[in-house]
Write a protein that holds these residues in place. Structure first.
Motif, PDB file in Angstrom:
ATOM      1  N   TYR A   6      -0.027  -1.151  -4.956  1.00  0.00           N
ATOM      2  CA  TYR A   6      -0.850  -2.050  -4.140  1.00  0.00           C
ATOM      3  C   TYR A   6      -2.301  -1.952  -4.597  1.00  0.00           C
ATOM      4  O   TYR A   6      -2.774  -0.880  -4.946  1.00  0.00           O
ATOM      5  CB  TYR A   6      -0.750  -1.663  -2.659  1.00  0.00           C
ATOM      6  N   THR A   7      -3.000  -3.062  -4.541  1.00  0.00           N
ATOM      7  CA  THR A   7      -4.412  -3.052  -4.918  1.00  0.00           C
ATOM      8  C   THR A   7      -5.243  -2.401  -3.811  1.00  0.00           C
ATOM      9  O   THR A   7      -4.815  -2.325  -2.652  1.00  0.00           O
ATOM     10  CB  THR A   7      -4.935  -4.481  -5.147  1.00  0.00           C
ATOM     11  N   ALA A   8      -6.428  -1.960  -4.184  1.00  0.00           N
ATOM     12  CA  ALA A   8      -7.338  -1.359  -3.202  1.00  0.00           C
ATOM     13  C   ALA A   8      -7.693  -2.362  -2.118  1.00  0.00           C
ATOM     14  O   ALA A   8      -7.787  -2.006  -0.939  1.00  0.00           O
ATOM     15  CB  ALA A   8      -8.594  -0.856  -3.906  1.00  0.00           C
ATOM     16  N   GLU A  13      -7.370  -4.233   3.547  1.00  0.00           N
ATOM     17  CA  GLU A  13      -7.042  -5.277   4.527  1.00  0.00           C
ATOM     18  C   GLU A  13      -5.965  -4.798   5.501  1.00  0.00           C
ATOM     19  O   GLU A  13      -6.021  -5.088   6.691  1.00  0.00           O
ATOM     20  CB  GLU A  13      -6.600  -6.555   3.822  1.00  0.00           C
ATOM     21  N   ALA A  14      -4.985  -4.063   4.995  1.00  0.00           N
ATOM     22  CA  ALA A  14      -3.923  -3.542   5.861  1.00  0.00           C
ATOM     23  C   ALA A  14      -4.499  -2.566   6.884  1.00  0.00           C
ATOM     24  O   ALA A  14      -4.177  -2.634   8.079  1.00  0.00           O
ATOM     25  CB  ALA A  14      -2.849  -2.865   5.012  1.00  0.00           C
ATOM     26  N   LEU A  19      -6.977  -0.724  12.284  1.00  0.00           N
ATOM     27  CA  LEU A  19      -8.120  -0.085  12.940  1.00  0.00           C
ATOM     28  C   LEU A  19      -9.035  -1.060  13.667  1.00  0.00           C
ATOM     29  O   LEU A  19      -9.462  -0.795  14.787  1.00  0.00           O
ATOM     30  CB  LEU A  19      -8.939   0.697  11.901  1.00  0.00           C
ATOM     31  N   ILE A  20      -9.359  -2.161  13.049  1.00  0.00           N
ATOM     32  CA  ILE A  20     -10.343  -3.077  13.633  1.00  0.00           C
ATOM     33  C   ILE A  20      -9.684  -4.100  14.554  1.00  0.00           C
ATOM     34  O   ILE A  20     -10.139  -4.331  15.666  1.00  0.00           O
ATOM     35  CB  ILE A  20     -11.166  -3.766  12.519  1.00  0.00           C
ATOM     36  N   ASP A  21      -8.593  -4.700  14.079  1.00  0.00           N
ATOM     37  CA  ASP A  21      -7.926  -5.728  14.887  1.00  0.00           C
ATOM     38  C   ASP A  21      -7.018  -5.129  15.952  1.00  0.00           C
ATOM     39  O   ASP A  21      -6.612  -5.824  16.873  1.00  0.00           O
ATOM     40  CB  ASP A  21      -7.120  -6.667  13.984  1.00  0.00           C
ATOM     41  N   GLY A  22      -6.659  -3.847  15.795  1.00  0.00           N
ATOM     42  CA  GLY A  22      -5.819  -3.187  16.791  1.00  0.00           C
ATOM     43  C   GLY A  22      -4.352  -3.558  16.713  1.00  0.00           C
ATOM     44  O   GLY A  22      -3.602  -3.354  17.668  1.00  0.00           O
ATOM     45  N   THR A  23      -3.918  -4.080  15.584  1.00  0.00           N
ATOM     46  CA  THR A  23      -2.508  -4.436  15.410  1.00  0.00           C
ATOM     47  C   THR A  23      -1.699  -3.152  15.235  1.00  0.00           C
ATOM     48  O   THR A  23      -2.089  -2.276  14.459  1.00  0.00           O
ATOM     49  CB  THR A  23      -2.332  -5.331  14.160  1.00  0.00           C
ATOM     50  N   PRO A  24      -0.578  -3.014  15.941  1.00  0.00           N
ATOM     51  CA  PRO A  24       0.250  -1.803  15.802  1.00  0.00           C
ATOM     52  C   PRO A  24       0.749  -1.629  14.368  1.00  0.00           C
ATOM     53  O   PRO A  24       1.037  -2.606  13.669  1.00  0.00           O
ATOM     54  CB  PRO A  24       1.422  -2.052  16.745  1.00  0.00           C
ATOM     55  N   VAL A  25       0.863  -0.374  13.940  1.00  0.00           N
ATOM     56  CA  VAL A  25       1.312  -0.067  12.581  1.00  0.00           C
ATOM     57  C   VAL A  25       2.684  -0.689  12.314  1.00  0.00           C
ATOM     58  O   VAL A  25       2.914  -1.238  11.240  1.00  0.00           O
ATOM     59  CB  VAL A  25       1.348   1.462  12.360  1.00  0.00           C
ATOM     60  N   GLN A  31       4.984  -7.262   8.863  1.00  0.00           N
ATOM     61  CA  GLN A  31       4.309  -8.441   8.323  1.00  0.00           C
ATOM     62  C   GLN A  31       4.094  -8.334   6.817  1.00  0.00           C
ATOM     63  O   GLN A  31       4.271  -9.299   6.082  1.00  0.00           O
ATOM     64  CB  GLN A  31       2.944  -8.632   8.996  1.00  0.00           C
ATOM     65  N   LEU A  32       3.688  -7.152   6.362  1.00  0.00           N
ATOM     66  CA  LEU A  32       3.320  -6.982   4.963  1.00  0.00           C
ATOM     67  C   LEU A  32       4.439  -6.428   4.094  1.00  0.00           C
ATOM     68  O   LEU A  32       4.309  -6.411   2.870  1.00  0.00           O
ATOM     69  CB  LEU A  32       2.091  -6.064   4.864  1.00  0.00           C
ATOM     70  N   GLY A  33       5.494  -5.926   4.721  1.00  0.00           N
ATOM     71  CA  GLY A  33       6.588  -5.350   3.942  1.00  0.00           C
ATOM     72  C   GLY A  33       6.243  -3.993   3.341  1.00  0.00           C
ATOM     73  O   GLY A  33       6.730  -3.642   2.275  1.00  0.00           O
ATOM     74  N   VAL A  34       5.393  -3.254   4.042  1.00  0.00           N
ATOM     75  CA  VAL A  34       4.976  -1.926   3.590  1.00  0.00           C
ATOM     76  C   VAL A  34       5.548  -0.909   4.579  1.00  0.00           C
ATOM     77  O   VAL A  34       5.428  -1.102   5.788  1.00  0.00           O
ATOM     78  CB  VAL A  34       3.433  -1.821   3.569  1.00  0.00           C
ATOM     79  N   PRO A  35       6.153   0.176   4.084  1.00  0.00           N
ATOM     80  CA  PRO A  35       6.686   1.186   5.006  1.00  0.00           C
ATOM     81  C   PRO A  35       5.602   1.760   5.926  1.00  0.00           C
ATOM     82  O   PRO A  35       4.447   1.913   5.519  1.00  0.00           O
ATOM     83  CB  PRO A  35       7.220   2.272   4.071  1.00  0.00           C
ATOM     84  N   GLU A  36       6.000   2.076   7.163  1.00  0.00           N
ATOM     85  CA  GLU A  36       5.050   2.601   8.137  1.00  0.00           C
ATOM     86  C   GLU A  36       4.375   3.872   7.642  1.00  0.00           C
ATOM     87  O   GLU A  36       3.176   4.063   7.830  1.00  0.00           O
ATOM     88  CB  GLU A  36       5.743   2.879   9.472  1.00  0.00           C
TER      89      GLU A  36
END
Length: 44
Positions: A6-8, A13-14, A19-25, A31-36
């Motif tokens: 993954y790029t920096a 953004e993830a 942290l900022i938007d408060g979206t649960p991990v 949404q992104l297809g990245v493991p928790e």
């Protein structure tokens, strides 16, 4: 099986969603297809 790279910017953004938007991990993971666990390590 190859490891996904993954790029920096993608990582920043993830983490921003968590942290900022408060979206649960779990939701960001789905949404992104990245493991928790990966998201938690990026957050640190």
């Amino acid at each position: 099986m190859n490891r996904q790279r993954y790029t920096a910017e993608f990582k920043q953004e993830a983490v921003k969603l968590i942290l900022i938007d408060g979206t649960p991990v779990k939701e960001v993971s789905q949404q992104l297809g990245v493991p928790e666990g990966v998201l938690y390590s990026w957050k640190q």
